[in-house]
Design a protein around this motif. Structure first.
Motif, short mmCIF file in Angstrom:
data_model
loop_
_atom_site.label_atom_id
_atom_site.label_comp_id
_atom_site.label_asym_id
_atom_site.label_seq_id
_atom_site.Cartn_x
_atom_site.Cartn_y
_atom_site.Cartn_z
N ILE A 196 0.70 -1.17 -0.07
CA ILE A 196 0.26 0.28 0.20
C ILE A 196 0.64 1.22 0.23
O ILE A 196 1.76 1.31 0.83
CB ILE A 196 -0.82 0.08 1.26
N SER A 197 0.45 2.09 -0.99
CA SER A 197 1.45 3.39 -1.10
C SER A 197 0.97 4.13 -0.38
O SER A 197 -0.38 4.81 -1.00
CB SER A 197 1.91 3.67 -2.92
N SER A 198 0.82 5.22 0.48
CA SER A 198 0.10 5.72 1.20
C SER A 198 0.88 7.22 0.91
O SER A 198 0.54 8.74 1.96
CB SER A 198 0.24 6.23 2.60
N ASP B 229 2.14 11.46 -0.54
CA ASP B 229 1.42 12.30 -0.61
C ASP B 229 2.20 12.97 -2.09
O ASP B 229 2.97 13.05 -2.38
CB ASP B 229 1.55 13.67 0.13
N TYR C 55 -2.77 1.96 -3.53
CA TYR C 55 -2.85 3.29 -3.49
C TYR C 55 -4.05 3.86 -2.33
O TYR C 55 -5.02 3.95 -1.82
CB TYR C 55 -2.37 4.16 -4.22
N ASP C 56 -3.23 4.44 -1.19
CA ASP C 56 -4.20 5.01 0.29
C ASP C 56 -4.23 6.77 0.11
O ASP C 56 -2.99 7.26 0.43
CB ASP C 56 -3.67 4.74 0.97
N GLU C 57 -4.88 7.44 -1.47
CA GLU C 57 -5.15 8.09 -1.46
C GLU C 57 -5.08 9.32 0.01
O GLU C 57 -4.92 10.37 -0.04
CB GLU C 57 -6.36 8.37 -2.27
N GLN D 236 -4.54 8.30 2.92
CA GLN D 236 -3.25 8.15 3.42
C GLN D 236 -3.56 8.03 5.34
O GLN D 236 -2.97 7.62 5.92
CB GLN D 236 -1.76 9.26 4.18
N ALA E 267 -1.88 3.96 6.17
CA ALA E 267 -0.77 5.05 6.64
C ALA E 267 -0.98 5.23 8.44
O ALA E 267 -0.53 4.81 9.24
CB ALA E 267 0.18 5.73 6.36
N THR F 143 8.66 4.85 4.76
CA THR F 143 8.17 4.19 3.76
C THR F 143 9.60 3.72 2.99
O THR F 143 10.27 4.84 2.88
CB THR F 143 7.17 4.76 2.58
#
Length: 69
Positions: A21-23, A25, A52-54, A56, A59, A67
């Motif tokens: 999961i990419s959080s 910005d 993708y964790d728009e 956040q 996170a 990350t």
């Protein structure tokens, strides 16, 4: 990242579910945009879903400070 790819490949074969999961910005870090992460996943050989964790929210829930975390 290479170690993560190897870990995921090894342990998915043993039945472990793995997800990334990419959080990040993307306003502050445009190189971490979802489009760029597709290229990253392909280059690293990720064999797991990469989300993708728009907001956040994930996170923050896990108190990820940096990350990858």
């Amino acid at each position: 990242a290479d170690a993560l790819a190897a870990f995921a490949a090894e342990y998915q074969a043993k039945g472990l579910a793995v997800v990334g999961i990419s959080s990040n910005d993307v306003g502050g870090y445009p190189a971490d945009s979802p489009e760029q992460m597709v290229a990253e996943a392909e280059a690293r050989g990720y064999v797991f879903p990469y989300l993708y964790d728009e907001t956040q929210g994930v996170a923050k829930a896990y108190q990820a400070a940096c990350t990858p975390d």
